[in-house]
Structures are given as structure tokens and as C-alpha cells.
Design an enzyme around this catalytic site. Structure first.
Site, mmCIF file in Angstrom:
data_model
loop_
_atom_site.group_PDB
_atom_site.id
_atom_site.type_symbol
_atom_site.label_atom_id
_atom_site.label_comp_id
_atom_site.label_asym_id
_atom_site.label_seq_id
_atom_site.Cartn_x
_atom_site.Cartn_y
_atom_site.Cartn_z
ATOM 1 N N LEU A 1 10.024 -1.455 -5.038
ATOM 2 C CA LEU A 1 9.496 -1.947 -3.770
ATOM 3 C C LEU A 1 9.092 -3.413 -3.856
ATOM 4 C CD1 LEU A 1 7.369 1.160 -2.782
ATOM 5 C CD2 LEU A 1 9.272 0.236 -1.469
ATOM 6 N N ASP B 1 5.986 -10.464 -12.478
ATOM 7 C CA ASP B 1 6.222 -9.176 -13.114
ATOM 8 C C ASP B 1 6.155 -9.325 -14.623
ATOM 9 O OD1 ASP B 1 7.386 -6.567 -13.949
ATOM 10 O OD2 ASP B 1 7.851 -6.404 -11.814
ATOM 11 N N TYR C 1 -5.105 7.395 -11.049
ATOM 12 C CA TYR C 1 -4.307 6.616 -10.101
ATOM 13 C C TYR C 1 -4.934 6.671 -8.705
ATOM 14 C CZ TYR C 1 -0.137 5.251 -7.390
ATOM 15 O OH TYR C 1 0.745 4.644 -6.531
ATOM 16 N N ALA D 1 -8.126 4.582 -8.478
ATOM 17 C CA ALA D 1 -7.830 3.149 -8.459
ATOM 18 C C ALA D 1 -7.298 2.713 -7.102
ATOM 19 C CB ALA D 1 -6.820 2.816 -9.559
ATOM 20 N N LYS D 2 -6.401 3.500 -6.541
ATOM 21 C CA LYS D 2 -5.802 3.147 -5.254
ATOM 22 C C LYS D 2 -6.819 3.249 -4.113
ATOM 23 C CE LYS D 2 -1.508 2.044 -6.164
ATOM 24 N NZ LYS D 2 -1.071 0.643 -5.993
ATOM 25 N N SER E 1 11.640 5.214 -5.814
ATOM 26 C CA SER E 1 11.577 4.178 -6.831
ATOM 27 C C SER E 1 11.474 4.843 -8.193
ATOM 28 C CB SER E 1 10.369 3.269 -6.596
ATOM 29 O OG SER E 1 9.164 3.992 -6.797
#
Length: 323
Positions: free
Chosen positions: A18, A37, A164, A167-168, A198
Site C-alpha cells: 500500500l 522504507d 498490533y 499500537a494502531k 498485501s
């Protein structure tokens, strides 16, 4: 056409998936792009400069402007270096797409402290380390756009992803405060919860036959997320403090609402038994408001109580909310 000519954008995690698509679309629309990156694995291991370089080559070959950044967002120095790359190469910074992240599934009972802290360091700490220096530049330039890539896992939950999800969800809180404080400086901040095919999906599912044949997997083409992120990063976006989901071509606002609830009599001392008795009324969602901040919640309660949240004779204008 929404145009980014003369603007500079940073996209982290822009070497694959993405993030790469966000960078390509912004560049196609005229933005000069910092393609950031580290080039690591989905779990954050290793580095590979070619990952960012290849996207830069795609952009420049097509006639666009881009530079690569290989710094990690997981340290203050890394976040500053990414912002410095934008200002050093292009002289300004107008938009940040905070997309960099890692992923790994672990049952909650087996989640190690190292796994927990590593996930938060990249996603949540990284969001802060990047956005604070970017915010300072945007403030000097009298405006900018932040798009934080959060996840529905953080808002609604996802099995095996406590680290996860936490954190998000934290990124939504960060978005909210940047939006509030940035308003006076023309800085807008919104978040996106994307669902796109992805390597996060392929490495998690693992079943190649299912991935190839699943109608849902074909429906969540990552390209379908890009329009929302591009719009929110643009000057065409004039609002802040919102969260949006993008999945399979369906775009929808996600919001945290506050129900009307049960208001106990002012001259009583509610008990746990009263809570039990009024639980249905407390839990109903038919009437709600969407507070712009914690202040709105306090003011709404004060209004219903008929008391002032301000000392003396100070006047307070109560928010209308969204009902």
C-alpha cells in the site's frame, strides 16, 4: 484533478504494498515524494535499500520527483532524518502519510514483552517520532496534512493481534490531538483503516490456493485504498479529526460516539444495583453525539445537569454534537 504540484510529501513504508501505491499516486499528481522504507521483513527484520530505490526509480522514470530514505521511524533520530530528507531535498513539507509498520500474529497468552514493545515502538512511537518534527515544519509553513494509517484491528479488535491492535488504536489518539492542536496552524490530521491485499495478508493467511480463489481477496485490491489516502493528504481535504475505513471499494467514516446514557438524579448516590437496573438505557446507541474532544463530553454533561463548567460568570457555548 486533485493536484499536488509544488507540494512535498513523505510516505513511510513506501517501498512495497500500500505504501508504494500511495507514493506513486502522489507523485503522479505532482508531489515531490520522500520514499521512506527500511526494506525489512514484515516482522521488521533486516534491511534492503533497493526496496525504496526501486520506487524512486519508478517515479523518476515517469517524470516525477522523489528521493529515497532508509531511516527507521522507530527512533527520534530516524523520524527527524526522514523530515530532514524532505526539507533538504525539496525545501518544504506539506503532507505526511505515516504508513510504516510491522506485523506478526501471536496468541495473547504467548505474547512476549519484546514482541509487545517492538510493535508499539514501530507503529505508535514511530508515528510520534515522525509527526513531531514534521508538525514543527508544517507550523512554520502555516499548514499541512497528516494521514495516519491505523487499522480496524485497533478499533474493533483482531484475534492474535493484541500488540498490533493496541499500537494502531494509539495512532487514533495521536491523530485526535494533532488535529486539535494543529487547527490553529492550518494543520489537519485524519486516519485511515485500510483493508488491502498485501504481504500482510499473504503472510498471515499462508494458503496460496485460498488466496488465489477467494472472491474477497480479489475484492480487496490495494489500489482501492489509494483514493482515500490521496484525498486526505491533499489540500482538497478541509476537515480534520476523522477516521475512515477503506475496504473493497467501500469507504466509510469510523467514529467513536457517546450515547445519551442514563443520567442519575443529582441528589442521589448511584449504586451498582442502579447501574444494573439502567444498563439497557446506558448501552443504547440510538441517540449519540461525537465529541470533538474530552471537553465536549464534559460540557454536554454540564448542560444536562444545568451547571457551568466555567468559574464565575464565564459564558460557555455548548457544542451541538452529531445526533
Amino acid at each position: 484533478m486533485i493536484d499536488f504540484t509544488g507540494q512535498v510529501a513523505v510516505v513511510t513504508g513506501a517501498g512495497r504494498g500500500l505504501g508504494r501505491l500511495y507514493a506513486l499516486d502522489l507523485a503522479r499528481r505532482g508531489a515531490a515524494v520522500v520514499v521512506n522504507d527500511l526494506g525489512g521483513s514484515m516482522r521488521g527484520e533486516g534491511t534492503d535499500a533497493k526496496v525504496a530505490d526501486e520506487v524512486v526509480d519508478e517515479i523518476t522514470t515517469a517524470g516525477g520527483r522523489a528521493v529515497a530514505s532508509y531511516d527507521s521511524v522507530d527512533s527520534p533520530a530516524g523520524g527527524q532524518a526522514i523530515v530532514d530528507a524532505a526539507v533538504g531535498a525539496f525545501g518544504r513539507l506539506d503532507a505526511v502519510v505515516s504508513n510504516a509498520g510491522i506485523f506478526g500474529s501471536v496468541p495473547f497468552e504467548d505474547l512476549s514483552v519484546d514482541d509487545w514493545t517492538r510493535m508499539l515502538r514501530v507503529h505508535l512511537d514511530g508515528g510520534f517520532y515522525l509527526s513531531q518534527p514534521a508538525y514543527r515544519v508544517m507550523k512554520k509553513n502555516e499548514g499541512g496534512r497528516f494521514v495516519f494509517i491505523s487499522s480496524s484491528a485497533g478499533i474493533f479488535g483482531q484475534p492474535m493481534e493484541a500488540h498490533y491492535a493496541a499500537a494502531k488504536a494509539g495512532l487514533v489518539g495521536l491523530t485526535n490531538v494533532i488535529a486539535i492542536e494543529g487547527e490553529a496552524h492550518g494543520i489537519l490530521a485524519n486516519s485511515v483503516m485500510p483493508t488491502g491485499f498485501s504481504r500482510m495478508v499473504t503472510e498471515t493467511v499462508g494458503d496460496e490456493k485460498f488466496l488465489a480463489e477467494s472472491g474477497f481477496m480479489q475484492a480487496i485490491r490495494p489500489e482501492l485504498v489509494v483514493p482515500l489516502v490521496t484525498f486526505l493528504a491533499s489540500r482538497a481535504c478541509t476537515f480534520s479529526h476523522r477516521n475512515y475505513s477503506a475496504a473493497a471499494g467501500r469507504y466509510a467514516r469510523i467514529f467513536v460516539g457517546l450515547s445519551e446514557g442514563w443520567l442519575a438524579d443529582a441528589d442521589t448516590e448511584p449504586t451498582a444495583e442502579d447501574i444494573e437496573e439502567h444498563l439497557e438505557q446506558m448501552s443504547a446507541t440510538e441517540r449519540f453525539l461525537v465529541p470533538g474532544s474530552i471537553v465536549d463530553e464534559v460540557l454536554e454533561v454540564c448542560e444536562r445537569r444545568g451547571v457551568s463548567a466555567m468559574p464565575g460568570n464565564a459564558e460557555v457555548e455548548f457544542p451541538q454534537g452529531s445526533r
